[in-house]
Motif scaffolding. Structure first.
Motif, mmCIF file in Angstrom:
data_model
loop_
_atom_site.group_PDB
_atom_site.id
_atom_site.type_symbol
_atom_site.label_atom_id
_atom_site.label_comp_id
_atom_site.label_asym_id
_atom_site.label_seq_id
_atom_site.Cartn_x
_atom_site.Cartn_y
_atom_site.Cartn_z
ATOM 1 N N MET A 205 2.876 -1.492 -14.264
ATOM 2 C CA MET A 205 2.636 0.071 -13.877
ATOM 3 C C MET A 205 3.955 0.168 -13.038
ATOM 4 N N THR A 206 4.280 1.506 -12.805
ATOM 5 C CA THR A 206 5.377 1.904 -12.186
ATOM 6 C C THR A 206 5.153 2.416 -10.719
ATOM 7 N N ARG A 207 3.746 2.497 -10.631
ATOM 8 C CA ARG A 207 3.062 2.864 -9.075
ATOM 9 C C ARG A 207 1.760 2.609 -9.144
ATOM 10 N N ILE A 208 1.433 1.951 -7.925
ATOM 11 C CA ILE A 208 -0.113 1.753 -7.691
ATOM 12 C C ILE A 208 -0.630 2.679 -6.822
ATOM 13 N N VAL A 209 -2.001 3.159 -6.978
ATOM 14 C CA VAL A 209 -2.694 3.873 -6.119
ATOM 15 C C VAL A 209 -3.962 3.043 -5.850
ATOM 16 N N GLU A 210 -4.137 3.196 -4.308
ATOM 17 C CA GLU A 210 -5.270 2.557 -3.968
ATOM 18 C C GLU A 210 -6.451 3.514 -3.268
ATOM 19 N N LEU A 211 -7.575 3.356 -4.005
ATOM 20 C CA LEU A 211 -8.645 3.912 -3.124
ATOM 21 C C LEU A 211 -9.456 3.191 -2.352
ATOM 22 N N SER A 212 -9.815 3.270 -1.111
ATOM 23 C CA SER A 212 -10.432 2.596 -0.207
ATOM 24 C C SER A 212 -11.128 3.426 0.747
ATOM 25 N N SER A 213 -11.771 2.854 1.827
ATOM 26 C CA SER A 213 -12.375 3.413 3.027
ATOM 27 C C SER A 213 -11.491 4.362 3.710
ATOM 28 N N LEU A 214 -10.153 4.100 3.513
ATOM 29 C CA LEU A 214 -9.269 4.850 4.392
ATOM 30 C C LEU A 214 -8.602 6.082 3.482
ATOM 31 N N GLY A 215 -9.095 6.275 2.196
ATOM 32 C CA GLY A 215 -8.746 7.438 1.011
ATOM 33 C C GLY A 215 -7.904 6.717 0.085
ATOM 34 N N LEU A 216 -7.051 7.697 -0.255
ATOM 35 C CA LEU A 216 -6.097 7.324 -1.460
ATOM 36 C C LEU A 216 -4.487 6.799 -0.982
ATOM 37 N N GLN A 217 -4.165 6.039 -1.022
ATOM 38 C CA GLN A 217 -2.887 5.418 -0.556
ATOM 39 C C GLN A 217 -1.948 5.002 -1.795
ATOM 40 N N ALA A 218 -0.779 5.792 -2.065
ATOM 41 C CA ALA A 218 0.243 5.644 -3.005
ATOM 42 C C ALA A 218 1.275 4.457 -2.685
ATOM 43 N N TYR A 219 1.509 3.433 -3.612
ATOM 44 C CA TYR A 219 2.643 2.614 -3.280
ATOM 45 C C TYR A 219 3.624 2.810 -4.570
ATOM 46 N N GLY A 220 4.850 2.964 -4.204
ATOM 47 C CA GLY A 220 5.856 3.110 -5.318
ATOM 48 C C GLY A 220 6.429 1.880 -5.979
ATOM 49 N N GLY A 221 5.477 1.066 -6.631
ATOM 50 C CA GLY A 221 6.001 0.067 -7.316
ATOM 51 C C GLY A 221 4.780 -0.497 -8.320
ATOM 52 N N ASN A 222 5.126 -1.762 -8.888
ATOM 53 C CA ASN A 222 4.211 -2.312 -9.626
ATOM 54 C C ASN A 222 3.000 -3.262 -8.730
ATOM 55 N N TYR A 223 2.468 -4.111 -9.341
ATOM 56 C CA TYR A 223 1.127 -4.802 -8.624
ATOM 57 C C TYR A 223 1.731 -5.741 -7.687
ATOM 58 N N SER A 224 3.014 -6.476 -7.853
ATOM 59 C CA SER A 224 3.505 -7.230 -6.928
ATOM 60 C C SER A 224 4.183 -6.481 -5.593
ATOM 61 N N PHE A 225 4.474 -5.162 -5.975
ATOM 62 C CA PHE A 225 5.067 -4.659 -4.879
ATOM 63 C C PHE A 225 4.066 -4.288 -4.052
ATOM 64 N N TYR A 226 2.681 -3.720 -4.584
ATOM 65 C CA TYR A 226 1.734 -3.244 -4.068
ATOM 66 C C TYR A 226 1.197 -4.250 -3.072
ATOM 67 N N SER A 227 1.048 -5.280 -3.653
ATOM 68 C CA SER A 227 0.375 -6.602 -2.811
ATOM 69 C C SER A 227 1.057 -6.967 -1.649
ATOM 70 N N ALA A 228 2.575 -6.860 -1.885
ATOM 71 C CA ALA A 228 3.275 -7.557 -0.710
ATOM 72 C C ALA A 228 3.301 -6.160 0.272
ATOM 73 N N GLN A 229 3.352 -4.902 0.036
ATOM 74 C CA GLN A 229 3.304 -3.961 1.005
ATOM 75 C C GLN A 229 1.988 -3.847 1.641
ATOM 76 N N LYS A 230 0.831 -3.985 0.668
ATOM 77 C CA LYS A 230 -0.547 -3.976 1.383
ATOM 78 C C LYS A 230 -0.761 -4.858 2.236
ATOM 79 N N ALA A 231 -0.376 -6.134 2.314
ATOM 80 C CA ALA A 231 -0.517 -7.322 3.242
ATOM 81 C C ALA A 231 0.258 -6.945 4.257
ATOM 82 N N SER A 232 1.458 -6.412 4.169
ATOM 83 C CA SER A 232 2.355 -6.270 5.495
ATOM 84 C C SER A 232 1.878 -5.176 6.003
ATOM 85 N N GLN A 233 1.137 -4.058 5.570
ATOM 86 C CA GLN A 233 0.510 -2.787 6.190
ATOM 87 C C GLN A 233 -0.677 -3.069 6.783
ATOM 88 N N THR A 234 -1.505 -3.958 6.180
ATOM 89 C CA THR A 234 -2.688 -4.445 6.688
ATOM 90 C C THR A 234 -2.563 -5.277 7.902
#
Length: 525
Positions: A205-234
């Motif tokens: 994928m070229t973009r990951i969008v996550e649905l969570s208790s926080l709502g929708l959050q878009a990450y501009g990259g593939n799964y590896s990018f999302y995973s790293a950004q999500k971990a840092s953000q959390t």
């Protein structure tokens, strides 16, 4: 490719029939970029997909669509009667047949539209994807899970839609079919949303969008990018919340110290005034000033507490409310190294014709791989004693349990709580609920009929009944355990299987999952 917005969510909320608010105030645009939608089981990803496709109305807000939308979800797989229905062209082919038999009904002509060659198109696509042996009138239940998904994917690409929404499209697909799916996705030049937990697929994928208790959050990259950004953000959100809570504790101590200082000062001033033989009017004025000072201090302290409490609440909103997923590994009953399974020149009743040989002892783990239809599920059922086998070809010893990919051991009318209670009647009610809560299953939903739950929630419930059964396991058999499980649950499953000391046989097309399990060997069918 231009990033033209095709689907737009505007303050969309959805309440379930029981009144529970599933998600609220979602606003997002989906353009032609290949987008993966991720989120925990039960958070509402599939329902959001239905809203985006126009098959479900939100409780509030609106969804704007530009062009034709085609949705492939699990309901298509489960409720289709024929191959044509799986490809979602059953109504068009039926109308075409009626016209060929003499119908002049306007509704039939409207249904067919410009698709007069739909029969030839369907057969041609099936042929190109290695499914040419199928007839469009063939019953859907005669197909394997992988074949059914492949036909549904053919229908998606045949739809000529402006936007495709694919819900768990890699479920049941073997390695060749997964490679074919990736090629189709890479070649698709229109809008695409993939709802999935498949890490290999999400990597494309070229973009990951996550649905969570926080709502929708878009990450501009593939799964590896999302995973790293999500971990840092959390981590940052949790650190900020922890800092503010520490600040709140320091503030409470400081305010308490100021109150005690003021009370001591007032008490000392009162004693001095009485001993100084001052006029009553002066004493009264001093008391008034002291009370005014105390009142101002209380107001200042209240304002300071409220301001910091507001910051803590705001910081808490940035931290997801979902708790960690925990799976406890069952303990095998007897000594390590004992043989629990032996296959000797075993011939499967269907699938591969090659005789199978395998010896499995406690502590060993085997990956079972092969194309759709090669007999993996059949072999697992033989290993579990569900199908008969010649005693000289298959030997079992110890407690065995099978979790199949359809959760067939979990009746749709039975609640998750009752199902686990039947598997382990000796476990206390509080322990049953605790184990299910650690799997991320909502306390209210575990008492609903399991047929009302999402695929991931049902998979977790079936997994709990297998792991937490009354008799400890010697041999654990898993058939596509990653199907429907969300990413945190997959990580918990991988961690638990790493701790399991019994024998393990895992049939899966998810190479990422297999790589995490430190398998001793593979059995290829």
């Amino acid at each position: 490719m231009t990033n033209t917005s095709i689907l737009t969510l505007d303050s969309v909320s959805l309440a379930l029939p029981d009144g529970r608010l599933l998600f609220t105030d979602l606003s997002e645009t989906f353009d032609q970029r290949r987008t993966g939608l991720v989120g925990r089981n039960g958070v509402g990803k599939s329902l959001l997909g239905q809203i985006l496709a126009g098959q479900r109305e939100p409780s509030s807000g609106q969804c704007r669509r530009l062009g034709r939308i085609h949705l492939l979800n699990q309901q298509v797989i489960e409720h289709s009667a024929t191959v044509a229905d799986l490809a979602q062209v059953g109504t068009v082919l039926a109308a075409l047949e009626r016209i060929e038999q003499g119908s002049v009904a306007a509704s039939d002509f409207d249904t067919v539209g410009e698709r007069w060659d739909i029969r030839e198109q369907l057969q041609g696509h099936l042929q190109r994807h290695g499914l040419g042996q199928l007839d469009w009138q063939q019953p859907a239940h005669s197909l394997s899970g992988g074949q059914a998904m492949r036909v549904a994917l053919v229908g998606a690409w045949l739809s000529e839609a402006d936007y495709l929404i694919l819900d768990e499209p890699s479920n049941h697909l073997d390695s060749n079919a997964r490679a074919q799916l990736l090629s189709m996705i890479e070649a698709w030049d229109r809008g695409l949303l993939v709802i999935s937990h498949d890490r290999s697929l999400l990597a494309h994928m070229t973009r990951i969008v996550e649905l969570s208790s926080l709502g929708l959050q878009a990450y501009g990259g593939n799964y590896s990018f999302y995973s790293a950004q999500k971990a840092s953000q959390t981590a940052l959100a949790q650190q900020q919340l922890a800092r503010l809570k520490q600040q709140q504790q320091r503030q409470a101590r400081e305010l308490q110290r100021q109150r005690e200082d003021l009370e001591r000062h007032q008490a000392r001033a009162g004693r001095n005034a009485r001993h100084a033989n001052q006029a009553k009017i002066l004493v009264d004025r001093q008391q008034e000033r002291s009370q005014a000072t105390a009142g101002k201090q209380r107001r200042d302290h209240r304002d300071a507490r409220q301001a910091l409490q507001g910051k803590v609440r705001d910081a808490a909103r940035e931290v997801e409310q979902d708790s960690a997923i925990t799976l406890h590994a069952p303990t095998p009953q007897r000594n390590p190294g004992r043989e629990v399974l032996a296959l000797q020149a075993l011939h499967l009743p269907r699938g591969t014709r090659k005789p199978l040989n395998l010896r499995l002892c406690l502590g060993q783990r085997v990956g079972l791989v092969g194309a759709n239809g090669s007999g993996k599920s059949t072999l697992l059922r033989l290993m579990n004693g569900e199908l008969p086998a010649p005693p000289d070809s298959l030997r079992l010893s110890g407690e065995t349990a099978l979790l199949d990919q359809h959760c067939s051991a979990l009746p749709g009318h039975t609640s998750v709580l009752d199902h686990l209670r039947q598997a382990n009647p000796t476990l206390a009610q509080s322990d049953l609920r605790s184990r299910l809560a650690q799997l991320g299953l909502d306390a209210a939903r575990i008492e609903l009929p399991s047929g009302l739950l999402s695929g991931g929630e049902r998979m977790k419930a079936a997994l709990a009944a297998v792991l937490y059964r009354e008799q400890p396991l010697d041999l654990l058999l898993l058939d596509e355990p990653g199907n429907h499980l969300d990413l945190p649950s997959l990580a918990a499953l991988e961690h638990m299987l790493g701790q399991f000391r019994g024998a393990l046989v895992v049939a899966s097309h998810d190479q990422v999952l297999l790589d995490q399990l430190a398998l001793d060997e593979y059995l290829h069918l």
